[in-house]
Each structure stands twice: as structure tokens, then as C-alpha cells.
Design a protein around this motif. Structure first.
Motif, PDB file in Angstrom:
ATOM      1  N   THR A 132      79.076  54.137  -8.009  1.00  0.00           N
ATOM      2  CA  THR A 132      79.918  53.859  -6.851  1.00  0.00           C
ATOM      3  C   THR A 132      79.189  52.895  -5.926  1.00  0.00           C
ATOM      4  N   PRO A 133      79.913  52.214  -5.029  1.00  0.00           N
ATOM      5  CA  PRO A 133      79.232  51.385  -4.029  1.00  0.00           C
ATOM      6  C   PRO A 133      78.266  52.187  -3.169  1.00  0.00           C
ATOM      7  N   ALA A 213      76.056  40.308  -0.421  1.00  0.00           N
ATOM      8  CA  ALA A 213      77.234  39.666  -1.002  1.00  0.00           C
ATOM      9  C   ALA A 213      78.020  40.654  -1.855  1.00  0.00           C
ATOM     10  N   TRP A 214      77.323  41.504  -2.591  1.00  0.00           N
ATOM     11  CA  TRP A 214      77.995  42.486  -3.456  1.00  0.00           C
ATOM     12  C   TRP A 214      78.755  43.511  -2.635  1.00  0.00           C
ATOM     13  N   LEU A 215      78.174  43.917  -1.503  1.00  0.00           N
ATOM     14  CA  LEU A 215      78.787  44.935  -0.650  1.00  0.00           C
ATOM     15  C   LEU A 215      79.853  44.365   0.285  1.00  0.00           C
ATOM     16  N   GLU A 222      91.390  44.377  -5.656  1.00  0.00           N
ATOM     17  CA  GLU A 222      92.465  45.276  -5.239  1.00  0.00           C
ATOM     18  C   GLU A 222      92.277  46.686  -5.782  1.00  0.00           C
ATOM     19  N   ASP A 223      91.623  46.814  -6.927  1.00  0.00           N
ATOM     20  CA  ASP A 223      91.405  48.145  -7.503  1.00  0.00           C
ATOM     21  C   ASP A 223      90.195  48.847  -6.900  1.00  0.00           C
ATOM     22  N   GLY A 224      89.557  48.215  -5.897  1.00  0.00           N
ATOM     23  CA  GLY A 224      88.418  48.816  -5.225  1.00  0.00           C
ATOM     24  C   GLY A 224      87.077  48.516  -5.855  1.00  0.00           C
ATOM     25  N   ARG A 225      87.082  47.834  -6.982  1.00  0.00           N
ATOM     26  CA  ARG A 225      85.839  47.503  -7.652  1.00  0.00           C
ATOM     27  C   ARG A 225      85.314  46.151  -7.184  1.00  0.00           C
ATOM     28  N   GLN A 226      84.006  45.972  -7.352  1.00  0.00           N
ATOM     29  CA  GLN A 226      83.403  44.690  -6.987  1.00  0.00           C
ATOM     30  C   GLN A 226      83.801  43.612  -7.997  1.00  0.00           C
ATOM     31  N   LYS A 227      84.108  42.432  -7.491  1.00  0.00           N
ATOM     32  CA  LYS A 227      84.541  41.328  -8.354  1.00  0.00           C
ATOM     33  C   LYS A 227      83.393  40.764  -9.181  1.00  0.00           C
ATOM     34  N   ARG A 228      82.238  40.615  -8.563  1.00  0.00           N
ATOM     35  CA  ARG A 228      81.098  39.996  -9.231  1.00  0.00           C
ATOM     36  C   ARG A 228      79.920  40.951  -9.213  1.00  0.00           C
ATOM     37  N   GLU A 232      75.130  38.434 -11.182  1.00  0.00           N
ATOM     38  CA  GLU A 232      75.884  37.187 -11.019  1.00  0.00           C
ATOM     39  C   GLU A 232      75.686  36.611  -9.625  1.00  0.00           C
ATOM     40  N   LEU A 233      75.721  37.476  -8.632  1.00  0.00           N
ATOM     41  CA  LEU A 233      75.581  37.004  -7.254  1.00  0.00           C
ATOM     42  C   LEU A 233      74.161  36.505  -6.973  1.00  0.00           C
TER      43      LEU A 233
END
Length: 245
Positions: A132-133, A213-215, A222-228, A232-233
Motif C-alpha cells: 500500500t502507499p 513524485a511517487w506519493l 483512478e483506481d487508486g494505484r500509482q501510475k509510475r 521509473e520515477l
């Protein structure tokens, strides 16, 4: 970089004329977007923590830890009461800001203020925290405390060399693998080869920006997940291709 030479033409390490011993980690609260870290307080945290750990289907999460699994709430509270008195390791509880509940613990240990070295350890994240974040931010908050507030030079992660999830987590978070110390530890009546990882202060600014950047809200789909991903970041930041650059 070529190391400097001393008066005998021998290579030596970089001179640190302004270095002074760092403060010892303290019992402080650390606030983030998704979570808050607080010093372990059994009276406030033990019941939530035991319930969170009990949500796991079995005891495999404790296999590579020196303690657990715990057979009862009383057994866990007994351990927590002793752990809360320790100054090294210094245990912190992870509180999920969405629920206010304690969902895991981690610690700063093997404090070496003279050399500016500290280790994160005793990471016991419940299923309510894993992947989880909150779990990522908890690690970030403790790193930022060590580097930015206390001024440490080196932040270590060590684990059983057979603990594949822990090794994957270390690499995901930005640690560099340094090698395996063979037969370094005996725990739970078995031997352990220990895998060593570290982050040093020169690497921290890039790793810190990767976490931020990740946070960031812009990295949440939209699904609540991180895009990258963190990797990658970090790569984008290193090469100047991150958003806004």
C-alpha cells in the motif's frame, strides 16, 4: 572519481573537515499524507497491532524475523512492552491516517552517531499495510528523518539472504546491494547469511525526489494505484524526463 592522495602518494578517502557526530534517533512523531509514525506505545498500539497481524492467513510473515508469530494478544503485548523500553532498536508504530489504526512497526537500530550510520530493521508490516502507499510512505518518513533531520551519511537494510520479498523491497526503495555476509547470524535455531543494502547521503536527494513524485497526487490513477513505479520515477528524475522538467 579518483581518490585523493596523501603525502605518501597513497589513495585515501575524501576529507570531511566539518564532520561532527550526529544526534541519536529520538522518540518523535513523523507525519505523512497516508500515515504517521509514533514511538511504539503498547497501551495505545498493541491491541490494534495484534489484530492487524492476526488478519494474515498464516504465520509466514514472521519466518525471517527474530520474533513471532505470537500465539495470543498477551504474548504480543509482553513483547511490545519490552520493545517499547528499548532505545536501540528504537521501535516506531505505523498509523494508517485513513483509519487511525496501528498497522505495523519498524525501527531504527544499530545507531552509530559517530560515523553517521543507522539501520532500518524489525520491519513487521501487517497485511493491512503491505503493498500500500502507507507502507512506502512509512519507509520514506523514517529515511527522511535519518538523512534530513539527523544528518546521517549511511542508511542500511539487512535481511536473511533467502528472504526474497525483503530483498525485492530494498531494491524497489532505492537501496544498493553490497554483498552477503555468510553465516552472520543464528536465529530461531537456524543459520542466516545476511544480505547487506545501503543508501548513502549522496544518493539520497534523487531517492527522496523519487518518493515525493511517487506519493504525489498526480501519480495516482483512478483506481487508486500509482501510475509510475519508484524505479521509473528515479530514472526519469536522473535523466531530466520527470513530469515538470
Amino acid at each position: 572519481m579518483t581518490p585523493p592522495l596523501n603525502s605518501y602518494d597513497q589513495p585515501v578517502g575524501e576529507t570531511l573537515p566539518d564532520w561532527t557526530p550526529r544526534p541519536t534517533p529520538a522518540r518523535v512523531g513523523l507525519d505523512g499524507t497516508y500515515c504517521r509514525l509514533e514511538p511504539l506505545d503498547p497501551a495505545r498500539h498493541a491491541d490494534d497491532l495484534y489484530a492487524a497481524y492476526r488478519s494474515a492467513p498464516d504465520g509466514r510473515g514472521w519466518t525471517y524475523l527474530s520474533v513471532g508469530p505470537f500465539g495470543s494478544a498477551e504474548d504480543y503485548r509482553t513483547w511490545a512492552e519490552a520493545a517499547a523500553l528499548s532505545t536501540d532498536p528504537l521501535h516506531y508504530t505505523v498509523l494508517d491516517n485513513a483509519t487511525g489504526r496501528a498497522v505495523g512497526t519498524l525501527s531504527l537500530m544499530r545507531h552509530d552517531p559517530g560515523n553517521g550510520v543507522v539501520e532500518v530493521g524489525h520491519v513487521a508490516f501487517s497485511p493491512l499495510l503491505q503493498r500500500t502507499p502507507v507502507s512506502t510512505e512509512a519507509q520514506y518518513l523514517l529515511m527522511a528523518y535519518a538523512f534530513d533531520k539527523l544528518g546521517y551519511r549511511r542508511y542500511e537494510w539487512k535481511c536473511d539472504a533467502l528472504n526474497a520479498p525483503s530483498r525485492t523491497a530494498a531494491e524497489r526503495l532505492g537501496f544498493t546491494f553490497e554483498g552477503v555476509f555468510r553465516q552472520a547470524v543464528v536465529y530461531k535455531q537456524r543459520t542466516r547469511d545476511t544480505a547487506w543494502y545501503s543508501i548513502v547521503d549522496g544518493e539520497w536527494p534523487l531517492i527522496r525526489e523519487g518518493f515525493r513524485a511517487w506519493l504525489a497526487q498526480g501519480n495516482i490513477a483512478e483506481d487508486g494505484r500509482q501510475k509510475r513505479s519508484l524505479a521509473e520515477l528515479r530514472d526519469a528524475l536522473e535523466h531530466g524526463t520527470a513530469p515538470g522538467r
